[in-house]
Design a protein around this motif. Structure first.
Motif, PDB file in Angstrom:
ATOM      1  N   MET A   2       0.783  -1.027  -0.098  1.00  0.00           N
ATOM      2  CA  MET A   2       0.123  -0.009   0.110  1.00  0.00           C
ATOM      3  C   MET A   2       1.120   1.272  -0.406  1.00  0.00           C
ATOM      4  O   MET A   2       1.388   1.326   1.197  1.00  0.00           O
ATOM      5  N   THR A   3       0.883   2.079  -0.833  1.00  0.00           N
ATOM      6  CA  THR A   3       1.583   3.333  -0.887  1.00  0.00           C
ATOM      7  C   THR A   3       0.732   4.513  -0.930  1.00  0.00           C
ATOM      8  O   THR A   3      -0.480   4.511  -1.678  1.00  0.00           O
ATOM      9  N   PRO A   4       1.449   5.452  -0.156  1.00  0.00           N
ATOM     10  CA  PRO A   4       0.065   6.786  -0.014  1.00  0.00           C
ATOM     11  C   PRO A   4       0.123   7.658  -1.746  1.00  0.00           C
ATOM     12  O   PRO A   4       0.711   7.678  -2.749  1.00  0.00           O
ATOM     13  N   ALA A   5      -1.528   7.160  -1.773  1.00  0.00           N
ATOM     14  CA  ALA A   5      -1.926   8.036  -2.221  1.00  0.00           C
ATOM     15  C   ALA A   5      -1.743   9.176  -3.503  1.00  0.00           C
ATOM     16  O   ALA A   5      -0.662   9.373  -5.175  1.00  0.00           O
ATOM     17  N   THR A   6      -1.339  10.144  -2.765  1.00  0.00           N
ATOM     18  CA  THR A   6      -0.930  11.443  -2.661  1.00  0.00           C
ATOM     19  C   THR A   6       0.140  12.343  -2.167  1.00  0.00           C
ATOM     20  O   THR A   6      -0.531  12.202  -1.115  1.00  0.00           O
ATOM     21  N   THR A   7       1.502  11.574  -1.945  1.00  0.00           N
ATOM     22  CA  THR A   7       2.488  12.530  -1.463  1.00  0.00           C
ATOM     23  C   THR A   7       2.619  13.639  -2.086  1.00  0.00           C
ATOM     24  O   THR A   7       4.400  13.349  -2.344  1.00  0.00           O
ATOM     25  N   GLU A   8       2.442  15.090  -1.401  1.00  0.00           N
ATOM     26  CA  GLU A   8       2.800  16.112  -2.121  1.00  0.00           C
ATOM     27  C   GLU A   8       2.876  17.615  -1.062  1.00  0.00           C
ATOM     28  O   GLU A   8       1.298  16.896  -0.657  1.00  0.00           O
ATOM     29  N   ILE A   9       3.015  17.114   0.190  1.00  0.00           N
ATOM     30  CA  ILE A   9       2.576  17.791   0.884  1.00  0.00           C
ATOM     31  C   ILE A   9       3.695  19.082   1.618  1.00  0.00           C
ATOM     32  O   ILE A   9       5.186  19.200   1.709  1.00  0.00           O
ATOM     33  N   ASP A  10       2.735  20.313   1.812  1.00  0.00           N
ATOM     34  CA  ASP A  10       4.082  21.620   2.043  1.00  0.00           C
ATOM     35  C   ASP A  10       3.567  21.845   3.336  1.00  0.00           C
ATOM     36  O   ASP A  10       3.115  21.935   4.178  1.00  0.00           O
ATOM     37  N   LEU A  11       5.407  21.846   3.676  1.00  0.00           N
ATOM     38  CA  LEU A  11       5.748  21.677   5.097  1.00  0.00           C
ATOM     39  C   LEU A  11       5.774  23.454   5.435  1.00  0.00           C
ATOM     40  O   LEU A  11       5.053  23.733   5.391  1.00  0.00           O
ATOM     41  N   TYR A  12       6.549  24.385   4.628  1.00  0.00           N
ATOM     42  CA  TYR A  12       6.763  25.736   4.621  1.00  0.00           C
ATOM     43  C   TYR A  12       8.223  26.111   4.413  1.00  0.00           C
ATOM     44  O   TYR A  12       8.949  25.755   3.651  1.00  0.00           O
ATOM     45  N   ASP A  13       8.200  27.843   4.075  1.00  0.00           N
ATOM     46  CA  ASP A  13       9.394  28.453   3.155  1.00  0.00           C
ATOM     47  C   ASP A  13       9.074  27.405   2.042  1.00  0.00           C
ATOM     48  O   ASP A  13       9.747  27.364   1.251  1.00  0.00           O
ATOM     49  N   ASP A  14       8.149  27.617   1.710  1.00  0.00           N
ATOM     50  CA  ASP A  14       7.536  27.253  -0.522  1.00  0.00           C
ATOM     51  C   ASP A  14       8.601  25.878  -0.517  1.00  0.00           C
ATOM     52  O   ASP A  14       9.245  25.793  -1.090  1.00  0.00           O
ATOM     53  N   VAL A  15       9.041  24.696   0.934  1.00  0.00           N
ATOM     54  CA  VAL A  15       9.521  23.559   0.589  1.00  0.00           C
ATOM     55  C   VAL A  15       8.765  22.797   0.809  1.00  0.00           C
ATOM     56  O   VAL A  15       6.932  22.745   1.419  1.00  0.00           O
ATOM     57  N   VAL A  16       8.268  21.610  -0.478  1.00  0.00           N
ATOM     58  CA  VAL A  16       7.434  20.858  -0.159  1.00  0.00           C
ATOM     59  C   VAL A  16       8.036  19.260   0.043  1.00  0.00           C
ATOM     60  O   VAL A  16       9.461  19.271  -0.662  1.00  0.00           O
ATOM     61  N   LEU A  17       7.017  18.410   1.295  1.00  0.00           N
ATOM     62  CA  LEU A  17       7.985  16.939   1.083  1.00  0.00           C
ATOM     63  C   LEU A  17       7.088  16.178   0.128  1.00  0.00           C
ATOM     64  O   LEU A  17       5.501  16.231  -0.348  1.00  0.00           O
ATOM     65  N   ARG A  18       7.550  15.511  -1.065  1.00  0.00           N
ATOM     66  CA  ARG A  18       7.433  14.559  -2.146  1.00  0.00           C
ATOM     67  C   ARG A  18       7.907  13.309  -2.608  1.00  0.00           C
ATOM     68  O   ARG A  18       8.902  13.323  -1.879  1.00  0.00           O
ATOM     69  N   SER A  19       7.293  12.651  -3.234  1.00  0.00           N
ATOM     70  CA  SER A  19       7.786  11.444  -3.818  1.00  0.00           C
ATOM     71  C   SER A  19       8.623  11.551  -4.181  1.00  0.00           C
ATOM     72  O   SER A  19       9.050  12.512  -5.608  1.00  0.00           O
ATOM     73  N   LEU A  20       9.235  10.568  -3.849  1.00  0.00           N
ATOM     74  CA  LEU A  20      10.579  10.588  -5.149  1.00  0.00           C
ATOM     75  C   LEU A  20      10.399  10.633  -6.608  1.00  0.00           C
ATOM     76  O   LEU A  20       9.524   9.511  -7.291  1.00  0.00           O
ATOM     77  N   ARG A  21      11.664  10.837  -7.402  1.00  0.00           N
ATOM     78  CA  ARG A  21      10.740  10.684  -8.814  1.00  0.00           C
ATOM     79  C   ARG A  21      11.510  10.736  -9.943  1.00  0.00           C
ATOM     80  O   ARG A  21      13.284  10.441  -9.570  1.00  0.00           O
TER      81      ARG A  21
END
Length: 183
Positions: free
Chosen positions: A1-20
């Motif tokens: 099971m893999t998270p469906a959407t993994t792009e989360i705004d942290l702050y200071d315009d930095v996002v946590l997202r899936s490796l591509r």
């Protein structure tokens, strides 16, 4: 099971997202820029590791692990720049329901609370979407910064592992931390 959407705004315009796959060049650059900063905390890396080709190989293995359900590799991105990585690896199901946490941050982005936010988010994903029971992390004995992040994120120290990992060319002791997750 893999998270469906993994792009989360942290702050200071930095996002946590899936490796591509297309992160290879930016990740290679991040490793080159941070090679001295990361050297005391990582295995000795081949010169190829810091190249786009080397990162393509690494990314392919991590994506295969993600598809197999044994890893969740994420990056911290600031625009097109990769400024860190957070990975749950060695995910085991059955009676264990656990994974190993590893992370690093670009030295230019340290001390902003970004890694604390990222570790909290991957912990949330591990509990709610991957339905893990616990995650664990090991730090070098003197890596106070990493230990502080873990403690802020609800991890508790549960042991000391002598000669645990081959880091910077020698077998080094690690403090072990875990977080029991609640969905």
């Amino acid at each position: 099971m893999t998270p469906a959407t993994t792009e989360i705004d942290l702050y200071d315009d930095v996002v946590l997202r899936s490796l591509r796959v297309e992160d290879a060049a930016a990740l290679a650059e991040a490793y080159r820029v941070n090679s001295e900063h990361l050297a005391p905390f990582e295995p000795i890396r081949s010169n190829d590791f810091r190249t786009e080709s080397g990162q393509r190989t690494e990314i392919a293995a991590l994506i295969a692990s993600r598809e197999a359900g044994t890893a969740l590799p994420l990056v911290l991105a600031h625009g097109s720049r990769i400024v860190g990585r957070v990975t749950l690896s060695g995910i085991v199901r059955g009676a264990f329901q656990s994974g190993n946490l590893g992370y690093w941050i670009d030295q230019r982005y340290a001390d902003r609370g970004l890694m604390t936010a990222a570790v909290n988010e991957i912990s949330r994903l591990a509990a709610n979407e991957l339905q893990l029971h616990r995650i664990q992390a090991g730090t070098l004995v003197d890596n106070v910064a990493s230990q502080t992040v873990l403690r802020k994120c609800g991890f508790v120290e549960f042991g000391l592992a002598p000669e645990y990992l081959l880091i910077a060319g020698r077998w080094q002791d690690h403090r072990l931390f875990q977080r029991i997750l609640e969905p």
